[in-house]
Design an enzyme around this catalytic site. Structure first.
Site, PDB file in Angstrom:
ATOM      1  CE  LYS A 105      16.079  14.973  -4.046  1.00 41.21           C
ATOM      2  NZ  LYS A 105      16.709  13.632  -4.122  1.00 41.21           N
ATOM      3  CB  SER A 111      18.587  10.352  -2.517  1.00 41.35           C
ATOM      4  OG  SER A 111      19.930  10.493  -2.886  1.00 41.35           O
ATOM      5  CB  SER A 138      20.156  14.292  -2.621  1.00 42.22           C
ATOM      6  OG  SER A 138      19.300  13.489  -3.408  1.00 42.22           O
TER       7      SER A 138
END
Length: 607
Positions: A204, A304, A280
């Protein structure tokens, strides 16, 4: 000034007398011109404070944090009482190398049957596991370099879609080839570093991974924060031979749950390209669900990792607070965030988790709890499962956008009971709205604090509009409101620890809805839709506010073919228990649907 409401101390509350009342977040859904106008008004010195105060009043934040006397003392980070040791586990030695830890994890898994992998004609879809890649490499059916070329083609195809739908924000084909060639040579010499050697992973964009910048999904954050070395988690995986494909897409700065990103393009859900992945950690979940990588790393401060895992039909683990090192992440100063693995299967989550996990710090508990894994390779698994009690708050469990979600999750619980003897116990969790408010103020205040230097330097206008809306609200929280939220944190911790005296795991759907449709205007301008966020975040907040371990496992699909996830929430440090239960759920709900967008990078075809 009105009379303040006085809460009873948590230990005096009659829990069974509490009624379930979930309050939907009240906020406008905006995109396009109206979104632009709202941001201008919100950031205006005259109108901004009035709008934020109105939103806080509408959503009962003022009522709970300003006009309520909360008797508990503040808990500024999760603190836990003594926990009984888990059973049928393998303890991961903290003093050995990463390669040795993953070898210990490998011994926890059921025996590997190569006849059921590359050499078989599978009539049912399933994802390739890490052990399938390792078998293919060792049997010379494939090499990391061959797989790398297929991955590069797949990633470039996603990046060239119109409108853009990139899975990765930073991507260097030559760096991937270099890593893959080094791994291929190790296999040719018969000396792979570990079972993870030659395994491709995405990281990420808020976790440092050389040679890439960490932009946090923004267009500019890397200009004020340079990357000098790998994050601790990334470094440990690199020691095991993992090949990093690049920095995965995300909702900017982790300030959203859909995965919308107007800076780089919005990652699409592989099961329906017109829908969001969830966020996210949008890119990590999508790249795993599409078959391009068997695993990825995300961060989870408000669901997330678990939300996109649920919406994309893969597995996502949120570990106990401080179970994984946050060094080298852009979000490393908070008390709700962790780095966690996303993978296509529970066993692959276990393998990655074995490398990145670490012992609990002494300051959080009196006895440091070392990481452990369930022994899935022994006959003890049925006995260990049969003794588990699963806590279900029925009214909360059924508060979903579609009854198909709670229905599929209920089916999984029934199968656990019938097959393994797990007992489902009715529970009540009081004051869930207080927990939601405590989480948003805690997460929001910590995010605003971390980004305060950028505001002072005038960089806030470079964020996307939905991020600016969230940060304007976050910056409106006062010190007294933050302290009140931490009083609520201690209160909610008491309720949950009392529940865990009666049950081993709390079970919920992961999300209150399946993947939402992406509005066309949101692709260019972004959007704010906190009601969708409320549906997505309904069940995920306790693990973040209280630092509890939780995992999302796919359990089926709705009528539109969209994945549904079941969430298992465990006691502090009880990752082994929820992983064991997750493996059982995965086996019982074994039927997986092939995503619309799926790449078989091991055999070499797009399906």
């Amino acid at each position: 000034m009105g009379k303040k409401r006085l809460l009873l101390p948590a230990e005096e509350v009659d829990v069974m007398d509490q009624k379930y009342e979930f309050q939907q977040i009240k906020s406008p859904h905006l995109t396009g011109f109206m979104l632009k106008l709202f941001v201008k008004l919100l950031e205006a010195p005259v109108f901004g404070p009035f709008i934020t105060d109105h939103l806080k009043k509408q959503n009962h934040i003022n009522e709970v944090l300003r006009n309520t006397v909360i008797p508990e003392t503040p808990m500024f980070k999760p603190e836990y009482p003594f926990q009984e040791p888990e059973v049928s586990i393998t303890i991961l030695d903290k003093d050995v190398k990463s390669e040795d830890r993953v070898e210990a994890a490998l011994k926890c898994l059921p025996p590997y049957d190569p006849t059921s992998t590359l050499t078989s004609d599978m009539s049912l879809f399933r994802y390739w596991r890490i052990r399938d890649y390792a078998h293919a490499y060792r049997s010379r059916l494939a090499t990391p370099s061959i797989v790398a070329e297929r991955i590069i083609l797949a990633i470039e195809e996603f990046s060239h879609k119109m409108p853009p739908a990139p899975l990765l924000i930073s991507f260097d084909p030559e760096d991937i080839r270099k890593q893959a060639e080094a791994s291929t040579q190790r296999f040719e010499k018969g000396s792979p570093l570990s079972i993870l050697d030659g395994i491709f992973m995405a990281i990420k964009d808020d976790i440092d991974c050389l040679p890439y910048p960490s932009k946090g999904g923004s267009a500019w954050y890397h200009e004020v924060r340079s990357v000098k070395k790998d994050a601790v988690c990334v470094s440990r995986l690199r020691d095991c031979g993992v090949i990093f494909v690049g920095k995965a897409n995300m909702h900017e700065m982790g300030c959203g749950t859909t995965g919308n990103n107007s800076n780089h393009g919005t990652a699409r859900n592989p099961h329906d390209l017109d829908r969001y992945t969830g966020g996210s950690s949008s890119g990590p979940a999508a790249i795993v669900a599409s078959g391009i990588c068997p695993a990825a790393l995300g961060t989870d401060g408000g669901g997330s990792v678990r939300i996109p895992s649920s919406l994309c039909g893969v597995v996502g683990l949120k570990s106990t607070y401080k179970r994984t090192s946050m060094k080298g992440a852009t979000c490393d100063i908070g008390t709700v965030e962790i780095i966690g693995p996303i993978a296509s299967t529970v066993e692959d989550v276990m393998l990655v988790y074995s490398v990145i996990s670490e012992s609990a710090p002494d300051k959080i508990c009196s006895n440091p709890y070392v990481p452990s894994l369930p022994q899935l390779s022994t006959n003890e698994i049925s006995n260990a499962l049969g003794s588990l009690k699963l806590g279900k708050y029925t009214e909360w469990f059924n508060d979903v956008f579609s009854p198909e979600i709670s229905g599929k999750c209920e089916d999984a619980l029934n199968m656990l009971s019938k097959t393994h003897g797990c007992e489902t116990v009715d529970i009540v969790i009081p004051e869930l709205n207080h927990m939601r408010i405590a989480h948003v103020v805690t997460f929001g205040s910590e995010s605003a604090s971390a980004l305060s230097p950028e505001y002072e330097d005038g960089n806030a206008v470079k964020f996307t509009r939905d991020t600016r809306i969230n940060l304007a609200l976050f910056r409106s929280f006062t010190a007294s409101e933050y302290v009140a939220a931490q009083r609520l944190r201690r209160r909610m911790m008491y309720y949950h620890m009392e529940i865990f005296k009666k049950v081993d795991v709390i079970v919920t759907p992961t999300t209150g809805m399946t993947a939402p449709v992406i509005p066309h205007a949101a692709l260019e301008f972004g959007e704010t839709d906190l009601q969708v966020s409320s549906n997505l975040m309904r069940f995920v907040l306790a693990p973040n506010l209280l630092g509890l371990p939780a995992i999302s496992i796919p359990v089926g699909y709705d009528k539109q073919g969209l994945p549904i996830g079941l969430q298992l929430i465990g006691r502090p440090w009880a990752e082994a228990t929820i992983l064991r239960l997750a493996a059982a759920v995965e086996e019982l709900c074994a039927t997986r649907k092939k995503p619309q967008s799926y790449y078989d990078v091991l055999k070499g075809s797009q399906i």
